[in-house]
Design a protein around this motif. Structure first.
Motif, PDB file in Angstrom:
ATOM      1  N   LYS A 176       2.006   0.816   0.641  1.00 27.75           N
ATOM      2  CA  LYS A 176       2.319   2.191   0.247  1.00 27.75           C
ATOM      3  C   LYS A 176       1.779   2.474  -1.147  1.00 27.75           C
ATOM      4  O   LYS A 176       1.554   1.563  -1.938  1.00 27.75           O
ATOM      5  CB  LYS A 176       3.833   2.415   0.239  1.00 27.75           C
ATOM      6  N   ASN A 177       1.596   3.745  -1.417  1.00 28.98           N
ATOM      7  CA  ASN A 177       1.234   4.212  -2.763  1.00 28.98           C
ATOM      8  C   ASN A 177      -0.066   3.596  -3.288  1.00 28.98           C
ATOM      9  O   ASN A 177      -0.180   3.211  -4.453  1.00 28.98           O
ATOM     10  CB  ASN A 177       2.382   3.937  -3.750  1.00 28.98           C
ATOM     11  N   VAL A 178      -1.058   3.524  -2.398  1.00 32.02           N
ATOM     12  CA  VAL A 178      -2.396   3.075  -2.795  1.00 32.02           C
ATOM     13  C   VAL A 178      -3.276   4.310  -2.978  1.00 32.02           C
ATOM     14  O   VAL A 178      -3.291   5.212  -2.135  1.00 32.02           O
ATOM     15  CB  VAL A 178      -3.020   2.134  -1.741  1.00 32.02           C
ATOM     16  N   LYS A 182      -8.000  -8.270   0.047  1.00 36.03           N
ATOM     17  CA  LYS A 182      -6.691  -8.383   0.706  1.00 36.03           C
ATOM     18  C   LYS A 182      -5.729  -9.229  -0.120  1.00 36.03           C
ATOM     19  O   LYS A 182      -4.547  -8.888  -0.280  1.00 36.03           O
ATOM     20  CB  LYS A 182      -6.881  -8.990   2.101  1.00 36.03           C
ATOM     21  N   GLU A 183      -6.227 -10.327  -0.669  1.00 32.51           N
ATOM     22  CA  GLU A 183      -5.389 -11.204  -1.496  1.00 32.51           C
ATOM     23  C   GLU A 183      -4.904 -10.483  -2.752  1.00 32.51           C
ATOM     24  O   GLU A 183      -3.738 -10.643  -3.172  1.00 32.51           O
ATOM     25  CB  GLU A 183      -6.169 -12.462  -1.888  1.00 32.51           C
ATOM     26  N   GLU A 184      -5.784  -9.698  -3.381  1.00 30.19           N
ATOM     27  CA  GLU A 184      -5.402  -8.964  -4.589  1.00 30.19           C
ATOM     28  C   GLU A 184      -4.309  -7.950  -4.290  1.00 30.19           C
ATOM     29  O   GLU A 184      -3.359  -7.786  -5.074  1.00 30.19           O
ATOM     30  CB  GLU A 184      -6.624  -8.250  -5.173  1.00 30.19           C
ATOM     31  N   LEU A 185      -4.415  -7.253  -3.177  1.00 29.24           N
ATOM     32  CA  LEU A 185      -3.385  -6.285  -2.795  1.00 29.24           C
ATOM     33  C   LEU A 185      -2.051  -6.982  -2.580  1.00 29.24           C
ATOM     34  O   LEU A 185      -1.006  -6.521  -3.066  1.00 29.24           O
ATOM     35  CB  LEU A 185      -3.810  -5.548  -1.524  1.00 29.24           C
ATOM     36  N   ASN A 186      -2.059  -8.091  -1.851  1.00 30.98           N
ATOM     37  CA  ASN A 186      -0.817  -8.838  -1.600  1.00 30.98           C
ATOM     38  C   ASN A 186      -0.231  -9.407  -2.884  1.00 30.98           C
ATOM     39  O   ASN A 186       0.984  -9.392  -3.093  1.00 30.98           O
ATOM     40  CB  ASN A 186      -1.086  -9.977  -0.607  1.00 30.98           C
ATOM     41  N   SER A 199      -3.578   6.616   5.325  1.00 29.80           N
ATOM     42  CA  SER A 199      -2.451   5.730   5.012  1.00 29.80           C
ATOM     43  C   SER A 199      -2.393   5.499   3.509  1.00 29.80           C
ATOM     44  O   SER A 199      -1.437   4.960   2.976  1.00 29.80           O
ATOM     45  CB  SER A 199      -2.584   4.394   5.752  1.00 29.80           C
ATOM     46  N   PHE A 200      -3.461   5.894   2.836  1.00 26.68           N
ATOM     47  CA  PHE A 200      -3.588   5.853   1.379  1.00 26.68           C
ATOM     48  C   PHE A 200      -4.032   7.235   0.909  1.00 26.68           C
ATOM     49  O   PHE A 200      -4.375   8.107   1.719  1.00 26.68           O
ATOM     50  CB  PHE A 200      -4.603   4.778   0.959  1.00 26.68           C
ATOM     51  N   HIS A 201      -4.031   7.434  -0.386  1.00 29.06           N
ATOM     52  CA  HIS A 201      -4.500   8.695  -0.976  1.00 29.06           C
ATOM     53  C   HIS A 201      -5.961   8.509  -1.374  1.00 29.06           C
ATOM     54  O   HIS A 201      -6.287   7.623  -2.166  1.00 29.06           O
ATOM     55  CB  HIS A 201      -3.650   9.064  -2.190  1.00 29.06           C
ATOM     56  N   TYR A 202      -6.829   9.362  -0.829  1.00 30.41           N
ATOM     57  CA  TYR A 202      -8.271   9.148  -0.979  1.00 30.41           C
ATOM     58  C   TYR A 202      -8.919  10.311  -1.719  1.00 30.41           C
ATOM     59  O   TYR A 202      -8.818  11.471  -1.297  1.00 30.41           O
ATOM     60  CB  TYR A 202      -8.897   9.000   0.411  1.00 30.41           C
ATOM     61  N   PHE A 203      -9.593   9.970  -2.840  1.00 29.26           N
ATOM     62  CA  PHE A 203     -10.199  10.987  -3.701  1.00 29.26           C
ATOM     63  C   PHE A 203     -11.705  10.767  -3.849  1.00 29.26           C
ATOM     64  O   PHE A 203     -12.159   9.641  -4.061  1.00 29.26           O
ATOM     65  CB  PHE A 203      -9.556  10.957  -5.097  1.00 29.26           C
ATOM     66  N   GLN A 248     -12.483  -2.235   8.745  1.00 29.31           N
ATOM     67  CA  GLN A 248     -11.736  -3.353   8.160  1.00 29.31           C
ATOM     68  C   GLN A 248     -11.095  -2.937   6.837  1.00 29.31           C
ATOM     69  O   GLN A 248      -9.951  -3.323   6.541  1.00 29.31           O
ATOM     70  CB  GLN A 248     -12.652  -4.558   7.943  1.00 29.31           C
ATOM     71  N   PHE A 249     -11.792  -2.157   6.046  1.00 30.86           N
ATOM     72  CA  PHE A 249     -11.262  -1.660   4.775  1.00 30.86           C
ATOM     73  C   PHE A 249      -9.955  -0.886   5.007  1.00 30.86           C
ATOM     74  O   PHE A 249      -8.942  -1.119   4.337  1.00 30.86           O
ATOM     75  CB  PHE A 249     -12.306  -0.755   4.113  1.00 30.86           C
ATOM     76  N   ARG A 250      -9.980   0.021   5.971  1.00 33.17           N
ATOM     77  CA  ARG A 250      -8.783   0.819   6.271  1.00 33.17           C
ATOM     78  C   ARG A 250      -7.652  -0.059   6.820  1.00 33.17           C
ATOM     79  O   ARG A 250      -6.476   0.149   6.504  1.00 33.17           O
ATOM     80  CB  ARG A 250      -9.128   1.925   7.257  1.00 33.17           C
ATOM     81  N   GLU A 251      -8.026  -1.040   7.648  1.00 32.98           N
ATOM     82  CA  GLU A 251      -7.017  -1.927   8.227  1.00 32.98           C
ATOM     83  C   GLU A 251      -6.328  -2.750   7.143  1.00 32.98           C
ATOM     84  O   GLU A 251      -5.105  -2.971   7.190  1.00 32.98           O
ATOM     85  CB  GLU A 251      -7.686  -2.855   9.250  1.00 32.98           C
ATOM     86  N   ILE A 252      -7.072  -3.219   6.166  1.00 29.89           N
ATOM     87  CA  ILE A 252      -6.508  -3.995   5.060  1.00 29.89           C
ATOM     88  C   ILE A 252      -5.486  -3.166   4.281  1.00 29.89           C
ATOM     89  O   ILE A 252      -4.449  -3.671   3.842  1.00 29.89           O
ATOM     90  CB  ILE A 252      -7.636  -4.496   4.129  1.00 29.89           C
ATOM     91  N   LEU A 253      -5.750  -1.883   4.121  1.00 27.23           N
ATOM     92  CA  LEU A 253      -4.879  -1.028   3.310  1.00 27.23           C
ATOM     93  C   LEU A 253      -3.610  -0.563   4.031  1.00 27.23           C
ATOM     94  O   LEU A 253      -2.653  -0.139   3.390  1.00 27.23           O
ATOM     95  CB  LEU A 253      -5.655   0.206   2.837  1.00 27.23           C
TER      96      LEU A 253
END
Length: 354
Positions: A270-272, A224-228, A294-298, A261-266
């Motif tokens: 945008k554009n993840v 979460k900190e890295e994303l922020n 809410s993100f693009h998942y591959f 929790q993973f999905r909630e953090i993301l």
């Protein structure tokens, strides 16, 4: 007229003719020079607009070029006993080094080795060092913990598991190989964040999760900190090994455990773009490889062993991965068949940046 006078007259006439000829010659030279100036040629300044046009065309090409590119290789499964996985990785690395413009990063999303032992890492090091590669980033998969199944004779032995080994030994081996302080990491490449999440434990320590990927509170908070810290609205890239379960549930074996929790953090970002491996599914077998949340998942395929819908290695000659390019207004994700050095039309996505 005397002969002497006649000779003097002739000499004077010749002098006058010579002077006139010299003057005429200089006049003609000036006329030619003037004519040359009035005609454009390759050395003339009038050729400059063509050069400027070429520069403008080149600038237009550069403006449309990718700002960042990377290749994702999943499920290499390198070992000393399966020459096919070694062959496939060589094919992939040789193909990648021929890309023009060069690939900016190489990302390995787990199951780097088949059993996570010293012999597998030695073989992997030999393969990687045989090519001139871009910076490499990696995370751990469940197979990178499999050394606990291998007995002192080098045989797969469930009855004697953990065979004097620990999950901690597997983590140390991975961190030493990639010179990391933790098994999860992040980097900013060409201005774009790449976050590598790793399975922190396996059945020697947490048998209740089986082949699932368990992440600690420490790793989830760090994520979460890295994303922020890196969020600017530009694309961010997150790598896992095991896939997510369906929305609304936490994962089990072979899945990411703390999925809710993973999905909630993301959600706020945008554009993840999130990429996983583990499934090995052939890009050409009709399996779903891209999901929009809410993100693009591959879901990536596999370099070492490409599987059909029945999870059989039916196409033993196949070796696949994903090539990602970031442009000013979009991200493209394309499936690559390394054995044929060809693109796969079944895996071709062009996603607009919002």
């Amino acid at each position: 007229m005397s002969r002497r006078a006649f000779v003097r007259w002739i000499l004077g006439l010749l002098i006058l003719i010579g002077a006139a000829a010299t003057g005429l010659y200089k006049l003609l030279l000036r006329a030619v020079d003037a004519q040359n100036v009035s005609q454009p040629n390759a050395d003339s300044d009038l050729s400059q607009p063509k050069q400027e046009q070429a520069k403008t065309e080149r600038a237009a090409v550069d403006e449309n070029a990718a700002l960042f590119s990377f290749m994702i290789l999943s499920d290499l499964h390198i070992s000393g006993y399966d020459p096919n996985t070694t062959k496939h990785l060589k094919e992939a690395l040789d193909d990648i080094t021929k890309f023009e413009p060069p690939v900016d990063a190489l990302i390995l999303t787990g199951d780097l080795t088949d059993f996570g032992g010293e012999d597998g890492y030695r073989e992997l090091k030999k393969l990687l060092s045989g090519f001139k590669l871009p910076p490499i980033y990696a995370n751990m998969g469940n197979h990178d913990y499999y050394d606990i199944w291998v007995d002192k004779n080098g045989a797969f032995n469930k009855d004697t598991m953990p065979n004097g080994k620990t999950d901690a030994m597997a983590r140390e081996r991975f961190m030493k190989f990639f010179n990391q302080e933790k098994i999860y990491s992040s980097a900013v490449v060409n201005g774009y964040p790449v976050i590598m999440l790793s399975q922190e434990t396996y059945v020697q320590e947490k048998p209740e999760y089986g082949e699932g990927a368990w992440y600690s509170d420490e790793q989830m908070n760090w994520f979460k900190e890295e994303l922020n810290k890196h969020y600017t609205g530009k694309p961010m890239f997150v790598m896992t090994h095991q896939p997510l379960p369906p929305i609304g549930s936490d994962g089990r074996t072979h899945q990411l455990i703390r999925a809710k929790q993973f999905r909630e953090i993301l959600k706020p970002f945008k554009n993840v773009f999130v990429f996983c491996g583990h499934r090995h599914q052939d890009f050409q077998n009709g399996a779903e490889h891209y999901v929009k949340e809410s993100f693009h998942y591959f879901h990536n395929s596999s370099v070492g062993r490409v599987l059909n819908r029945s999870f059989q290695n039916a196409g033993k000659d196949k070796s696949q991965g994903l090539y990602v390019q970031v442009f000013k207004d979009r991200v493209t994700v394309r499936g690559r068949e390394f054995s044929k050095r060809s693109w796969l039309p079944e895996a071709d996505w062009d996603i607009k940046i919002t």
